[in-house]
Motif scaffolding. Structure first.
Motif, mmCIF file in Angstrom:
data_model
loop_
_atom_site.group_PDB
_atom_site.id
_atom_site.type_symbol
_atom_site.label_atom_id
_atom_site.label_comp_id
_atom_site.label_asym_id
_atom_site.label_seq_id
_atom_site.Cartn_x
_atom_site.Cartn_y
_atom_site.Cartn_z
ATOM 1 N N LEU A 13 51.786 35.705 35.810
ATOM 2 C CA LEU A 13 50.599 36.693 36.182
ATOM 3 C C LEU A 13 50.416 37.520 34.869
ATOM 4 O O LEU A 13 49.339 37.875 34.762
ATOM 5 C CB LEU A 13 50.964 37.307 37.320
ATOM 6 C CG LEU A 13 51.154 36.576 38.606
ATOM 7 C CD1 LEU A 13 51.785 37.389 39.672
ATOM 8 C CD2 LEU A 13 49.868 35.641 38.938
ATOM 9 N N ILE A 23 39.074 35.775 35.804
ATOM 10 C CA ILE A 23 39.768 37.050 36.384
ATOM 11 C C ILE A 23 39.785 36.845 37.969
ATOM 12 O O ILE A 23 40.765 36.992 38.629
ATOM 13 C CB ILE A 23 38.855 38.163 36.360
ATOM 14 C CG1 ILE A 23 38.940 38.633 34.763
ATOM 15 C CG2 ILE A 23 39.380 39.508 37.116
ATOM 16 C CD1 ILE A 23 40.095 39.250 34.245
ATOM 17 N N GLU A 24 38.824 36.249 38.688
ATOM 18 C CA GLU A 24 38.735 35.964 40.041
ATOM 19 C C GLU A 24 39.969 35.011 40.533
ATOM 20 O O GLU A 24 40.809 35.114 41.403
ATOM 21 C CB GLU A 24 37.706 35.473 40.427
ATOM 22 C CG GLU A 24 36.221 36.426 40.249
ATOM 23 C CD GLU A 24 35.684 36.529 39.068
ATOM 24 O OE1 GLU A 24 35.831 35.579 37.917
ATOM 25 O OE2 GLU A 24 34.988 37.425 38.716
ATOM 26 N N SER A 26 42.715 34.525 38.701
ATOM 27 C CA SER A 26 43.888 35.192 38.484
ATOM 28 C C SER A 26 44.143 36.080 39.790
ATOM 29 O O SER A 26 45.331 36.247 40.119
ATOM 30 C CB SER A 26 43.921 35.872 37.395
ATOM 31 O OG SER A 26 44.826 36.637 36.885
ATOM 32 N N ASP A 27 43.313 36.850 40.095
ATOM 33 C CA ASP A 27 43.335 37.725 41.200
ATOM 34 C C ASP A 27 43.777 36.890 42.450
ATOM 35 O O ASP A 27 44.676 37.470 43.366
ATOM 36 C CB ASP A 27 42.080 38.466 41.598
ATOM 37 C CG ASP A 27 41.822 39.467 40.270
ATOM 38 O OD1 ASP A 27 42.699 39.846 39.638
ATOM 39 O OD2 ASP A 27 40.877 40.091 40.256
ATOM 40 N N LYS A 28 43.165 35.850 42.770
ATOM 41 C CA LYS A 28 43.383 34.893 43.895
ATOM 42 C C LYS A 28 44.754 34.585 44.030
ATOM 43 O O LYS A 28 45.632 34.414 44.893
ATOM 44 C CB LYS A 28 42.321 33.934 44.094
ATOM 45 C CG LYS A 28 42.723 32.998 45.476
ATOM 46 C CD LYS A 28 41.664 31.855 45.593
ATOM 47 C CE LYS A 28 42.051 30.987 46.430
ATOM 48 N NZ LYS A 28 43.290 31.062 47.379
ATOM 49 N N THR A 30 47.431 35.945 42.378
ATOM 50 C CA THR A 30 48.263 37.090 42.614
ATOM 51 C C THR A 30 48.267 37.595 44.125
ATOM 52 O O THR A 30 49.358 37.443 44.428
ATOM 53 C CB THR A 30 47.606 38.099 41.684
ATOM 54 O OG1 THR A 30 47.822 37.835 40.435
ATOM 55 C CG2 THR A 30 48.536 39.322 42.018
ATOM 56 N N ASN A 31 47.226 37.465 44.615
ATOM 57 C CA ASN A 31 46.963 37.825 45.897
ATOM 58 C C ASN A 31 47.725 36.850 46.862
ATOM 59 O O ASN A 31 48.469 37.316 47.908
ATOM 60 C CB ASN A 31 45.666 38.121 46.480
ATOM 61 C CG ASN A 31 45.368 39.433 46.132
ATOM 62 O OD1 ASN A 31 45.940 40.363 45.739
ATOM 63 N ND2 ASN A 31 44.156 39.441 45.629
ATOM 64 N N GLU A 69 52.877 44.036 35.923
ATOM 65 C CA GLU A 69 52.609 42.987 37.146
ATOM 66 C C GLU A 69 53.752 43.424 37.873
ATOM 67 O O GLU A 69 53.475 43.282 39.204
ATOM 68 C CB GLU A 69 52.936 41.475 36.670
ATOM 69 C CG GLU A 69 51.669 41.157 35.735
ATOM 70 C CD GLU A 69 50.320 40.953 36.434
ATOM 71 O OE1 GLU A 69 50.558 40.960 37.976
ATOM 72 O OE2 GLU A 69 49.388 41.009 35.906
ATOM 73 N N ASP A 72 52.854 46.410 40.076
ATOM 74 C CA ASP A 72 51.658 45.975 41.176
ATOM 75 C C ASP A 72 52.338 45.254 42.115
ATOM 76 O O ASP A 72 51.943 45.469 43.210
ATOM 77 C CB ASP A 72 50.507 45.061 40.383
ATOM 78 C CG ASP A 72 49.698 45.907 39.414
ATOM 79 O OD1 ASP A 72 49.807 47.045 39.268
ATOM 80 O OD2 ASP A 72 49.084 45.197 38.420
ATOM 81 N N SER A 76 52.264 46.268 46.256
ATOM 82 C CA SER A 76 51.709 45.410 47.204
ATOM 83 C C SER A 76 52.785 45.361 48.340
ATOM 84 O O SER A 76 52.435 45.378 49.639
ATOM 85 C CB SER A 76 51.484 44.117 46.328
ATOM 86 O OG SER A 76 51.245 43.213 47.598
#
Length: 181
Positions: A13, A23-24, A26-28, A30-31, A69, A72, A76
């Motif tokens: 990550l 980015i989208e 990567s964000d997905k 990560t989530n 990371e 973050d 979370s």
């Protein structure tokens, strides 16, 4: 999941997106990983905070990005399992080298009950570094609410002779008041 798996995922990550990454995406990714967290994940992530991976464990990855990371991920999981997380993180506040990180994480979580821990830092403000002071201001502002506003007003008095700190406090007080409207 074991420590080495968490290190691998956090390193991925923290790594570059690559020529086809977005980015989208990567964000997905990560989530999606955050969604797999359970209460056992708290202990693994806190262990990584207490015992950062060695260069050998990280491989090619730049440790600074790994830390971002990890922070973050801690925010979370703190949001997901706040009560359990708070009890575990509270015992770490005595570790001076982790104070800025704990302040950041509690502000990122944004839970009103985190104000109790942050207030403890303010009450023992004699040995706070500038980074800790500015982190507290930011975290209190991000949490918001009447109690956070009261703590910022208290800090305003404590640091009345330091213009840069006062400016930051005023910015967050204004932000909190605008949020409440």
């Amino acid at each position: 999941m074991k420590r080495d798996e968490y290190i691998r995922i956090l390193s991925e990550l923290a790594g570059p997106l690559g020529p086809f990454g977005t980015i989208e995406y990567s964000d997905k990714k990560t989530n999606d990983w955050y969604d797999t967290f359970d209460t056992d994940s708290i202990d693994v992530l806190i262990d990584l905070l207490l015992n950062p991976p060695s260069k050998k464990e990280l491989g090619y990855e730049i440790p600074e990005y790994f830390d971002v990371e990890l922070d973050d991920a801690l925010v979370s999981i703190g949001k997901k399992f706040f009560a359990i997380f708070l009890e575990k993180i509270k015992v770490l506040i005595e570790l001076k080298h982790l104070r800025v990180t704990i302040i950041y994480i509690l502000g990122g979580i944004g839970h009103q009950e985190g104000l109790g821990v942050l207030s403890g830092f303010i009450e023992n403000s004699n040995d706070l570094t500038d980074d800790e002071i500015f982190g507290l201001i930011d975290s209190l502002g991000r949490i918001g609410g009447i109690k956070a506003e009261e703590k910022l007003e208290q800090m305003k008095i404590m640091y009345s002779d330091q213009n840069d700190i006062l400016k930051q406090i005023e910015i967050w007080l204004k932000n909190i008041k605008n949020k409440d409207k």
